[in-house]
Design a protein around this motif. Structure first.
Motif, PDB file in Angstrom:
ATOM      1  N   THR A  85     -48.303 -31.358  38.805  1.00  0.00           N
ATOM      2  CA  THR A  85     -46.644 -30.770  39.505  1.00  0.00           C
ATOM      3  C   THR A  85     -47.068 -32.828  39.741  1.00  0.00           C
ATOM      4  O   THR A  85     -47.112 -33.060  40.760  1.00  0.00           O
ATOM      5  CB  THR A  85     -47.186 -30.379  41.260  1.00  0.00           C
ATOM      6  OG1 THR A  85     -49.056 -31.226  41.511  1.00  0.00           O
ATOM      7  CG2 THR A  85     -46.847 -28.978  41.111  1.00  0.00           C
ATOM      8  N   ASN A  86     -46.281 -33.561  38.893  1.00  0.00           N
ATOM      9  CA  ASN A  86     -45.786 -34.325  38.724  1.00  0.00           C
ATOM     10  C   ASN A  86     -44.698 -34.391  39.314  1.00  0.00           C
ATOM     11  O   ASN A  86     -43.741 -33.491  39.408  1.00  0.00           O
ATOM     12  CB  ASN A  86     -45.958 -35.075  37.064  1.00  0.00           C
ATOM     13  CG  ASN A  86     -45.209 -34.190  36.367  1.00  0.00           C
ATOM     14  OD1 ASN A  86     -44.083 -34.237  36.365  1.00  0.00           O
ATOM     15  ND2 ASN A  86     -45.429 -33.477  35.313  1.00  0.00           N
ATOM     16  N   PRO A  87     -44.229 -35.970  39.348  1.00  0.00           N
ATOM     17  CA  PRO A  87     -42.522 -36.540  40.124  1.00  0.00           C
ATOM     18  C   PRO A  87     -41.488 -35.615  39.059  1.00  0.00           C
ATOM     19  O   PRO A  87     -40.161 -35.489  39.817  1.00  0.00           O
ATOM     20  CB  PRO A  87     -42.083 -37.687  39.960  1.00  0.00           C
ATOM     21  CG  PRO A  87     -43.549 -37.842  39.874  1.00  0.00           C
ATOM     22  CD  PRO A  87     -44.346 -37.427  39.572  1.00  0.00           C
ATOM     23  N   LEU A  88     -41.429 -35.144  37.838  1.00  0.00           N
ATOM     24  CA  LEU A  88     -40.618 -34.686  37.094  1.00  0.00           C
ATOM     25  C   LEU A  88     -40.443 -32.627  37.336  1.00  0.00           C
ATOM     26  O   LEU A  88     -39.820 -31.975  37.459  1.00  0.00           O
ATOM     27  CB  LEU A  88     -40.590 -34.235  35.410  1.00  0.00           C
ATOM     28  CG  LEU A  88     -40.549 -36.278  34.742  1.00  0.00           C
ATOM     29  CD1 LEU A  88     -40.833 -36.720  34.251  1.00  0.00           C
ATOM     30  CD2 LEU A  88     -39.281 -36.616  35.847  1.00  0.00           C
ATOM     31  N   PRO A  91     -40.085 -30.679  41.612  1.00  0.00           N
ATOM     32  CA  PRO A  91     -38.722 -29.996  41.946  1.00  0.00           C
ATOM     33  C   PRO A  91     -39.100 -28.326  41.988  1.00  0.00           C
ATOM     34  O   PRO A  91     -38.450 -27.630  42.565  1.00  0.00           O
ATOM     35  CB  PRO A  91     -37.494 -30.293  41.657  1.00  0.00           C
ATOM     36  CG  PRO A  91     -38.677 -32.280  41.966  1.00  0.00           C
ATOM     37  CD  PRO A  91     -39.564 -31.724  41.094  1.00  0.00           C
ATOM     38  N   LEU A  92     -39.340 -28.265  40.410  1.00  0.00           N
ATOM     39  CA  LEU A  92     -39.191 -27.038  39.523  1.00  0.00           C
ATOM     40  C   LEU A  92     -40.055 -25.941  40.280  1.00  0.00           C
ATOM     41  O   LEU A  92     -39.505 -24.715  40.672  1.00  0.00           O
ATOM     42  CB  LEU A  92     -38.710 -26.820  38.205  1.00  0.00           C
ATOM     43  CG  LEU A  92     -37.031 -27.652  37.709  1.00  0.00           C
ATOM     44  CD1 LEU A  92     -38.415 -27.996  36.050  1.00  0.00           C
ATOM     45  CD2 LEU A  92     -36.694 -26.922  37.786  1.00  0.00           C
ATOM     46  N   ILE A  93     -41.026 -26.370  40.289  1.00  0.00           N
ATOM     47  CA  ILE A  93     -42.413 -25.519  40.937  1.00  0.00           C
ATOM     48  C   ILE A  93     -42.208 -25.475  42.196  1.00  0.00           C
ATOM     49  O   ILE A  93     -42.653 -24.027  42.850  1.00  0.00           O
ATOM     50  CB  ILE A  93     -43.956 -26.285  40.760  1.00  0.00           C
ATOM     51  CG1 ILE A  93     -43.742 -26.907  39.155  1.00  0.00           C
ATOM     52  CG2 ILE A  93     -45.010 -25.573  41.123  1.00  0.00           C
ATOM     53  CD1 ILE A  93     -45.174 -27.423  38.643  1.00  0.00           C
ATOM     54  N   PHE A  94     -42.182 -25.982  42.942  1.00  0.00           N
ATOM     55  CA  PHE A  94     -42.354 -26.136  44.724  1.00  0.00           C
ATOM     56  C   PHE A  94     -40.923 -24.779  44.891  1.00  0.00           C
ATOM     57  O   PHE A  94     -41.134 -23.958  45.655  1.00  0.00           O
ATOM     58  CB  PHE A  94     -42.077 -26.799  45.730  1.00  0.00           C
ATOM     59  CG  PHE A  94     -43.465 -27.860  45.383  1.00  0.00           C
ATOM     60  CD1 PHE A  94     -44.512 -26.955  45.171  1.00  0.00           C
ATOM     61  CD2 PHE A  94     -43.500 -29.336  45.865  1.00  0.00           C
ATOM     62  CE1 PHE A  94     -45.686 -27.720  45.015  1.00  0.00           C
ATOM     63  CE2 PHE A  94     -44.687 -29.600  45.612  1.00  0.00           C
ATOM     64  CZ  PHE A  94     -45.948 -28.630  45.605  1.00  0.00           C
TER      65      PHE A  94
END
Length: 183
Positions: A85-88, A91-94
């Motif tokens: 879960t990096n900045p890229l 958002p998609l994962i969360f």
């Protein structure tokens, strides 16, 4: 092979101990049990790291380091895997975790505005947080379990494959030696 592959990319404990910013973690880094690369320690490190990566909390790396200490697994892998879960990707994962949470709670998902801002998120937090936490926790548990079992199976397959390859080479060597003696 998995051990050699992982050792190639892992940081050395001595290098980490010399870094000024990590001196407070020197006792943790100095523990040789947290640097082992065994099937168990790697599988558990994947579980700890991916579990912590799915949680929407600050200081995920610190939590992963503490989890590695408690479960006696590889410290570097568990901390490094948090960067799934990096900045890229965050958002998609969360967002996926939020949608899983809304599905499990049978609640309607919030429609995102055309332009998301921190103010909008702060205003909606009381509605977003319960499904996000539930979805994140369920995703973290499932991903940790699947990763643990998957790593153990891959490791076992790789060891078995190497043994079969060695056995085949031994047989070929014996056959070549026997054919030389027969001539």
């Amino acid at each position: 092979m998995p051990r050699r592959f992982l050792q190639r990319y892992m940081p050395k404990p001595d290098t980490l101990k010399r870094q000024r910013s990590l001196r407070f973690m020197a006792p943790l880094i100095a523990d040789p049990g947290l640097w082992l690369l065994t099937r168990r320690s790697v599988a558990n490190a994947f579980s700890v790291g991916l579990f912590c990566a799915m949680l929407p909390i600050p200081f995920q790396m610190v939590v992963a380091a503490l989890g590695a200490r408690l479960s006696r697994c590889n410290l570097a892998l568990s901390v490094g895997l948090v960067w799934v879960t990096n900045p890229l990707t965050m958002p998609l994962i969360f967002y996926a975790n939020y949608r899983i949470g809304t599905f499990l709670l049978d609640a309607p998902a919030r429609e995102a505005p055309s332009r998301i801002s921190t103010r909008w998120v702060a205003e909606q937090m009381h509605d977003i947080l319960p499904p996000l936490l539930l979805g994140s926790l369920i995703t973290a548990i499932v991903l940790a379990a699947v990763a643990n079992v998957g790593i153990r199976l891959i490791w076992r397959w790789h060891v078995s494959h190497n043994w079969k390859r060695r056995r085949l080479k031994r047989r070929q060597r014996r056959a070549r030696i026997e054919s030389e003696f027969d001539d």
